[in-house]
Design a protein around this motif. Structure first.
Motif, PDB file in Angstrom:
ATOM      1  N   ASP A 282       0.795  -1.229   0.000  1.00 63.38           N
ATOM      2  CA  ASP A 282       0.000   0.000   0.000  1.00 63.38           C
ATOM      3  C   ASP A 282       0.824   1.274   0.000  1.00 63.38           C
ATOM      4  OD1 ASP A 282       0.862  -0.963   2.531  1.00 63.38           O
ATOM      5  OD2 ASP A 282      -0.439   0.458   3.550  1.00 63.38           O
ATOM      6  N   LEU A 283       2.140   1.182   0.071  1.00 61.29           N
ATOM      7  CA  LEU A 283       2.954   2.390   0.195  1.00 61.29           C
ATOM      8  C   LEU A 283       3.049   3.176  -1.107  1.00 61.29           C
ATOM      9  CD1 LEU A 283       5.866   1.107   2.464  1.00 61.29           C
ATOM     10  CD2 LEU A 283       3.803   2.364   3.134  1.00 61.29           C
ATOM     11  N   GLY A 284       3.242   2.502  -2.232  1.00 64.74           N
ATOM     12  CA  GLY A 284       3.259   3.144  -3.533  1.00 64.74           C
ATOM     13  C   GLY A 284       2.013   2.754  -4.291  1.00 64.74           C
ATOM     14  N   ASP A 285       2.125   2.641  -5.610  1.00 67.11           N
ATOM     15  CA  ASP A 285       0.960   2.172  -6.375  1.00 67.11           C
ATOM     16  C   ASP A 285       1.212   0.810  -7.024  1.00 67.11           C
ATOM     17  OD1 ASP A 285       2.270   2.695  -8.938  1.00 67.11           O
ATOM     18  OD2 ASP A 285       1.762   4.805  -8.683  1.00 67.11           O
ATOM     19  N   GLY A 286       2.287   0.138  -6.613  1.00 68.56           N
ATOM     20  CA  GLY A 286       2.528  -1.226  -7.094  1.00 68.56           C
ATOM     21  C   GLY A 286       2.757  -1.320  -8.584  1.00 68.56           C
ATOM     22  N   ALA A 287       3.431  -0.322  -9.169  1.00 67.03           N
ATOM     23  CA  ALA A 287       3.624  -0.315 -10.615  1.00 67.03           C
ATOM     24  C   ALA A 287       4.563  -1.428 -11.072  1.00 67.03           C
ATOM     25  CB  ALA A 287       4.153   1.047 -11.062  1.00 67.03           C
ATOM     26  N   HIS A 288       5.702  -1.568 -10.410  1.00 68.87           N
ATOM     27  CA  HIS A 288       6.626  -2.655 -10.754  1.00 68.87           C
ATOM     28  C   HIS A 288       6.194  -3.965 -10.115  1.00 68.87           C
ATOM     29  CE1 HIS A 288       9.821  -1.009 -13.200  1.00 68.87           C
ATOM     30  NE2 HIS A 288       9.958   0.043 -12.397  1.00 68.87           N
ATOM     31  N   ASP A 289       5.689  -3.902  -8.884  1.00 70.09           N
ATOM     32  CA  ASP A 289       5.359  -5.110  -8.119  1.00 70.09           C
ATOM     33  C   ASP A 289       3.889  -5.094  -7.701  1.00 70.09           C
ATOM     34  OD1 ASP A 289       5.597  -7.472  -6.681  1.00 70.09           O
ATOM     35  OD2 ASP A 289       6.460  -6.504  -4.918  1.00 70.09           O
ATOM     36  N   ASP A 290       2.966  -5.677  -8.468  1.00 67.56           N
ATOM     37  CA  ASP A 290       3.282  -6.353  -9.707  1.00 67.56           C
ATOM     38  C   ASP A 290       2.339  -5.871 -10.810  1.00 67.56           C
ATOM     39  OD1 ASP A 290       4.450  -8.231 -11.476  1.00 67.56           O
ATOM     40  OD2 ASP A 290       3.052  -9.778 -10.897  1.00 67.56           O
ATOM     41  N   GLY A 291       2.088  -4.535 -10.798  1.00 70.87           N
ATOM     42  CA  GLY A 291       1.262  -4.003 -11.873  1.00 70.87           C
ATOM     43  C   GLY A 291       1.828  -4.326 -13.231  1.00 70.87           C
TER      44      GLY A 291
ATOM     45  N   GLY B 150       9.565 -18.227 -15.329  1.00 74.48           N
ATOM     46  CA  GLY B 150       9.456 -16.849 -14.866  1.00 74.48           C
ATOM     47  C   GLY B 150      10.172 -15.922 -15.827  1.00 74.48           C
ATOM     48  N   LEU B 151       9.533 -14.812 -16.175  1.00 77.98           N
ATOM     49  CA  LEU B 151      10.213 -13.789 -16.966  1.00 77.98           C
ATOM     50  C   LEU B 151      11.334 -13.203 -16.119  1.00 77.98           C
ATOM     51  CD1 LEU B 151      10.238 -11.996 -19.565  1.00 77.98           C
ATOM     52  CD2 LEU B 151       8.864 -10.356 -18.259  1.00 77.98           C
ATOM     53  N   ARG B 152      12.518 -13.020 -16.713  1.00 77.66           N
ATOM     54  CA  ARG B 152      13.651 -12.468 -15.987  1.00 77.66           C
ATOM     55  C   ARG B 152      14.101 -11.152 -16.622  1.00 77.66           C
ATOM     56  NH1 ARG B 152      11.860 -14.266 -12.552  1.00 77.66           N
ATOM     57  NH2 ARG B 152      12.084 -16.329 -11.660  1.00 77.66           N
ATOM     58  N   PRO B 153      13.574 -10.046 -16.102  1.00 82.97           N
ATOM     59  CA  PRO B 153      14.079  -8.743 -16.547  1.00 82.97           C
ATOM     60  C   PRO B 153      15.402  -8.425 -15.864  1.00 82.97           C
ATOM     61  CG  PRO B 153      11.866  -8.613 -15.545  1.00 82.97           C
ATOM     62  CD  PRO B 153      12.471  -9.924 -15.175  1.00 82.97           C
ATOM     63  N   ASP B 154      16.077  -7.381 -16.345  1.00 82.22           N
ATOM     64  CA  ASP B 154      17.262  -6.887 -15.659  1.00 82.22           C
ATOM     65  C   ASP B 154      16.868  -6.527 -14.229  1.00 82.22           C
ATOM     66  OD1 ASP B 154      19.088  -4.661 -14.663  1.00 82.22           O
ATOM     67  OD2 ASP B 154      20.143  -5.297 -16.470  1.00 82.22           O
ATOM     68  N   SER B 155      17.622  -7.027 -13.258  1.00 81.70           N
ATOM     69  CA  SER B 155      17.183  -6.914 -11.860  1.00 81.70           C
ATOM     70  C   SER B 155      17.917  -5.855 -11.048  1.00 81.70           C
ATOM     71  CB  SER B 155      17.363  -8.269 -11.159  1.00 81.70           C
ATOM     72  OG  SER B 155      18.746  -8.552 -10.945  1.00 81.70           O
ATOM     73  N   GLN B 156      18.824  -5.113 -11.672  1.00 87.06           N
ATOM     74  CA  GLN B 156      19.703  -4.254 -10.882  1.00 87.06           C
ATOM     75  C   GLN B 156      18.970  -3.122 -10.160  1.00 87.06           C
ATOM     76  OE1 GLN B 156      22.646  -5.557 -10.414  1.00 87.06           O
ATOM     77  NE2 GLN B 156      21.970  -7.108 -11.893  1.00 87.06           N
ATOM     78  N   ARG B 157      17.850  -2.645 -10.717  1.00 92.12           N
ATOM     79  CA  ARG B 157      17.122  -1.536 -10.100  1.00 92.12           C
ATOM     80  C   ARG B 157      15.881  -1.978  -9.336  1.00 92.12           C
ATOM     81  NH1 ARG B 157      15.532   1.583 -15.103  1.00 92.12           N
ATOM     82  NH2 ARG B 157      15.957  -0.419 -16.099  1.00 92.12           N
ATOM     83  N   TYR B 158      15.534  -3.250  -9.441  1.00 87.81           N
ATOM     84  CA  TYR B 158      14.243  -3.707  -8.920  1.00 87.81           C
ATOM     85  C   TYR B 158      14.071  -3.409  -7.436  1.00 87.81           C
ATOM     86  CZ  TYR B 158      10.335  -6.826  -7.855  1.00 87.81           C
ATOM     87  OH  TYR B 158       9.139  -7.338  -7.424  1.00 87.81           O
ATOM     88  N   PHE B 159      15.096  -3.691  -6.637  1.00 87.86           N
ATOM     89  CA  PHE B 159      14.935  -3.536  -5.190  1.00 87.86           C
ATOM     90  C   PHE B 159      15.067  -2.084  -4.728  1.00 87.86           C
ATOM     91  CE2 PHE B 159      15.718  -8.040  -5.738  1.00 87.86           C
ATOM     92  CZ  PHE B 159      14.664  -8.554  -4.991  1.00 87.86           C
ATOM     93  N   ASP B 160      15.341  -1.168  -5.657  1.00 90.10           N
ATOM     94  CA  ASP B 160      15.225   0.258  -5.335  1.00 90.10           C
ATOM     95  C   ASP B 160      13.771   0.635  -5.074  1.00 90.10           C
ATOM     96  OD1 ASP B 160      17.897   0.289  -5.940  1.00 90.10           O
ATOM     97  OD2 ASP B 160      17.715   1.508  -7.749  1.00 90.10           O
ATOM     98  N   TYR B 161      12.844  -0.130  -5.679  1.00 87.73           N
ATOM     99  CA  TYR B 161      11.423   0.196  -5.634  1.00 87.73           C
ATOM    100  C   TYR B 161      10.573  -0.830  -4.875  1.00 87.73           C
ATOM    101  CZ  TYR B 161      13.088   3.048  -9.508  1.00 87.73           C
ATOM    102  OH  TYR B 161      13.803   3.932 -10.280  1.00 87.73           O
ATOM    103  N   HIS B 162      11.080  -2.019  -4.730  1.00 88.74           N
ATOM    104  CA  HIS B 162      10.329  -3.155  -4.196  1.00 88.74           C
ATOM    105  C   HIS B 162       9.714  -2.855  -2.829  1.00 88.74           C
ATOM    106  CE1 HIS B 162      10.339  -7.386  -2.410  1.00 88.74           C
ATOM    107  NE2 HIS B 162       9.614  -7.544  -3.498  1.00 88.74           N
ATOM    108  N   HIS B 163       8.368  -2.882  -2.749  1.00 87.06           N
ATOM    109  CA  HIS B 163       7.635  -2.729  -1.482  1.00 87.06           C
ATOM    110  C   HIS B 163       7.793  -1.350  -0.848  1.00 87.06           C
ATOM    111  CE1 HIS B 163       7.754  -7.401  -0.723  1.00 87.06           C
ATOM    112  NE2 HIS B 163       7.120  -7.062  -1.845  1.00 87.06           N
ATOM    113  N   ALA B 164       8.122  -0.336  -1.641  1.00 84.71           N
ATOM    114  CA  ALA B 164       8.365   0.996  -1.097  1.00 84.71           C
ATOM    115  C   ALA B 164       7.440   2.034  -1.733  1.00 84.71           C
ATOM    116  CB  ALA B 164       9.825   1.390  -1.300  1.00 84.71           C
ATOM    117  N   ALA B 165       7.437   3.235  -1.153  1.00 83.53           N
ATOM    118  CA  ALA B 165       6.541   4.300  -1.610  1.00 83.53           C
ATOM    119  C   ALA B 165       6.916   4.836  -2.984  1.00 83.53           C
ATOM    120  CB  ALA B 165       6.540   5.437  -0.597  1.00 83.53           C
ATOM    121  N   ASN B 166       8.133   4.554  -3.452  1.00 80.57           N
ATOM    122  CA  ASN B 166       8.535   5.029  -4.773  1.00 80.57           C
ATOM    123  C   ASN B 166       8.255   4.019  -5.880  1.00 80.57           C
ATOM    124  OD1 ASN B 166      10.526   3.282  -3.828  1.00 80.57           O
ATOM    125  ND2 ASN B 166      12.206   4.379  -4.826  1.00 80.57           N
ATOM    126  N   ASP B 167       7.551   2.926  -5.560  1.00 84.44           N
ATOM    127  CA  ASP B 167       7.120   1.982  -6.605  1.00 84.44           C
ATOM    128  C   ASP B 167       5.877   2.569  -7.270  1.00 84.44           C
ATOM    129  OD1 ASP B 167       6.586  -0.082  -8.309  1.00 84.44           O
ATOM    130  OD2 ASP B 167       6.055  -1.545  -6.762  1.00 84.44           O
TER     131      ASP B 167
END
Length: 458
Positions: free
Chosen positions: A284-293, A410-427
């Motif tokens: 609920d912190l962000g809008d879930g665009a990457h995870d998993d919109g 599982g689709l495997r995108p480039d993962s280097q930036r994923y955890f910058d946004y994961h479960h946070a308000a900037n997702d």
């Protein structure tokens, strides 16, 4: 001469088939990149609906919206599959500070972990003990922990190229930290956010109390990486400092929600099912665009791309938008349970739940025979710079469908930036690149096409 003629004919057939597949993939990628729908769907899901925590009003709005959009595609079937889900609410915004002396405080950023209880009315203030593992916790023992807040400060391992491996290496402190710390009389838990970047965003995520009674449970929160570093530095200078935090979250009764399912019925083998999916719920912190919109709209787009490309599937292709991946996996378990009851043969299941970044390839959970077949398709993806085809983990939502004969991926995108946004308000929606999202959708649709065309390895 007859033998040579047969060899030439076989070569011609194989070459023609490969060329046909290449043409189909080219059409899929072109359609996604020039006439895609995934980005527009994500815009609405993120900006008009927002965070979609299981059991929330926004989650139900997302169910209604995606069902309506799937119906517009002219699929053979669209339906809702009921599932009971947990309802945890965050309550008022969390507040926290470090107190180095009476009246001398510094505010820091925290967020409650999903499933945590609230702090006592008026908040909780106590001394802090820092650890990096459960083993350190055990070594300190009850005499050094009782009445204190345990601060788990094990960072993600920065030198691991696979960031999901780095995440897995320290996620147990978030998930079971409160359970372990309570054994030694701790009154609360702080967990370093699972994020490789140093920033001010606390990252939430699920946690467990196991079978602890309500009276034994202690509040648990994540602290941003910047403030985790600061707290650690301050503790090195002053072990008597105190930490205060307040959170009002609570667990309510389960409520009914739904998986959203759409199907194109197969023309030749309608009882063989291929599914593609992501999870509709988010934190609920962000809008879930990457995870998993991203995974949701890419999965919807797979069926649209097949129709737009003029492909008439041999097998039944389903999109499944799973509810409650984040804090229970109820949707995935319900879908697998119903599929088993009906005796449905799911030959291939593909999940997108690693963000909307540039696709690199796939990981497959399957037999050697099926993986060898997949490797024969690898050349078809190289023009799109898709080279990563490995055996490994598929995804949480397709996992319950595993059998001895089928293929999970599982689709495997480039993962280097994923955890910058994961479960946070900037997702949020602005963190997703339109072209990268569309490339991922086309990559998924291409693999689905190939499994539909050729089925499982013989």
């Amino acid at each position: 001469m007859r033998f040579i003629f047969l060899l030439f004919s076989l070569f011609f057939v194989l070459n023609t088939t490969a060329q046909t597949d290449a043409d189909v993939l080219k059409t899929i990628y072109t359609t996604s990149l020039t006439n895609g729908q995934s980005y527009q769907w994500l815009d609405h899901l993120s900006n008009q609906i927002g965070g979609r925590l299981s059991g929330s009003l926004n989650a139900e709005r997302a169910v209604e919206y995606t069902k309506e959009e799937l119906e517009k595609l002219g699929l053979d079937k669209v339906w809702l599959q009921p599932v009971m889900v947990p309802k945890w609410v965050r309550g008022a915004p969390e507040f926290a500070f470090i107190e180095t002396a009476p009246g001398v405080t510094k505010t820091v950023n925290i967020c409650a972990l999903g499933g945590s209880i609230a702090t006592p009315f008026g908040g909780l203030k106590a001394q802090v003990v820092e650890v990096k593992s459960f083993e350190e916790l055990e070594a300190l023992g009850k005499e050094n922990i009782e009445g204190k807040i345990v601060f788990f400060n094990r960072p993600m391992q920065a030198d691991l190229i696979n960031t999901f491996e780095a995440y897995g290496g320290c996620s147990n402190q978030r998930y079971a930290g409160a359970l372990e710390a309570s054994k030694y009389g701790a009154v609360g838990v702080l967990v370093r956010s699972l994020n490789l970047r140093h920033d001010n965003f606390p990252h939430t995520g699920s946690m467990t109390y196991g079978d602890l009674s309500l009276s034994e449970r202690i509040p648990s929160a994540a602290i941003s990486t910047n403030h985790a570093n600061e707290l650690s530095s301050m503790l090195a200078l002053n072990k008597d400092l105190k930490f205060y935090f307040s959170q009002t979250c609570q667990q309510l009764k389960d409520v009914q929600s739904y998986n959203v399912i759409g199907e194109i019925t197969g023309s030749q083998f309608p009882n063989e099912y291929i599914i593609v999916g992501g999870h509709l719920d988010s934190w609920d912190l962000g809008d879930g665009a990457h995870d998993d919109g991203a995974g949701v709209v890419q999965s919807m787009e797979v069926l649209r791309l097949l129709k737009e490309s003029g492909i008439k599937p041999k097998r039944s292709i389903r999109v499944v938008l799973f509810m409650n991946e984040e804090n229970g996996l109820r949707g995935a378990k319900k879908y697998a349970e119903v599929a088993k009851q009906k005796g449905e043969n799911h030959i291939f299941s593909l999940e997108s739940d690693s963000g909307g970044f540039t696709p690199r390839g796939f990981s497959f959970d399957c037999s050697d025979a099926n993986f060898n077949q997949v490797l024969t398709w690898q050349e078809l993806f190289k023009p799109y710079l898709i080279h990563y085809f490995e055996k490994g983990y598929s995804g949480a939502d397709v996992g319950p469908l595993k059998s001895d004969t089928n293929v999970l991926a599982g689709l495997r995108p480039d993962s280097q930036r994923y955890f910058d946004y994961h479960h946070a308000a900037n997702d949020t929606f602005d963190a997703v690149n339109k072209r990268e999202l569309e490339l991922g959708a086309a990559t998924m649709a291409s693999l689905v096409y190939l499994f539909d065309m050729y089925g499982l390895a013989k």
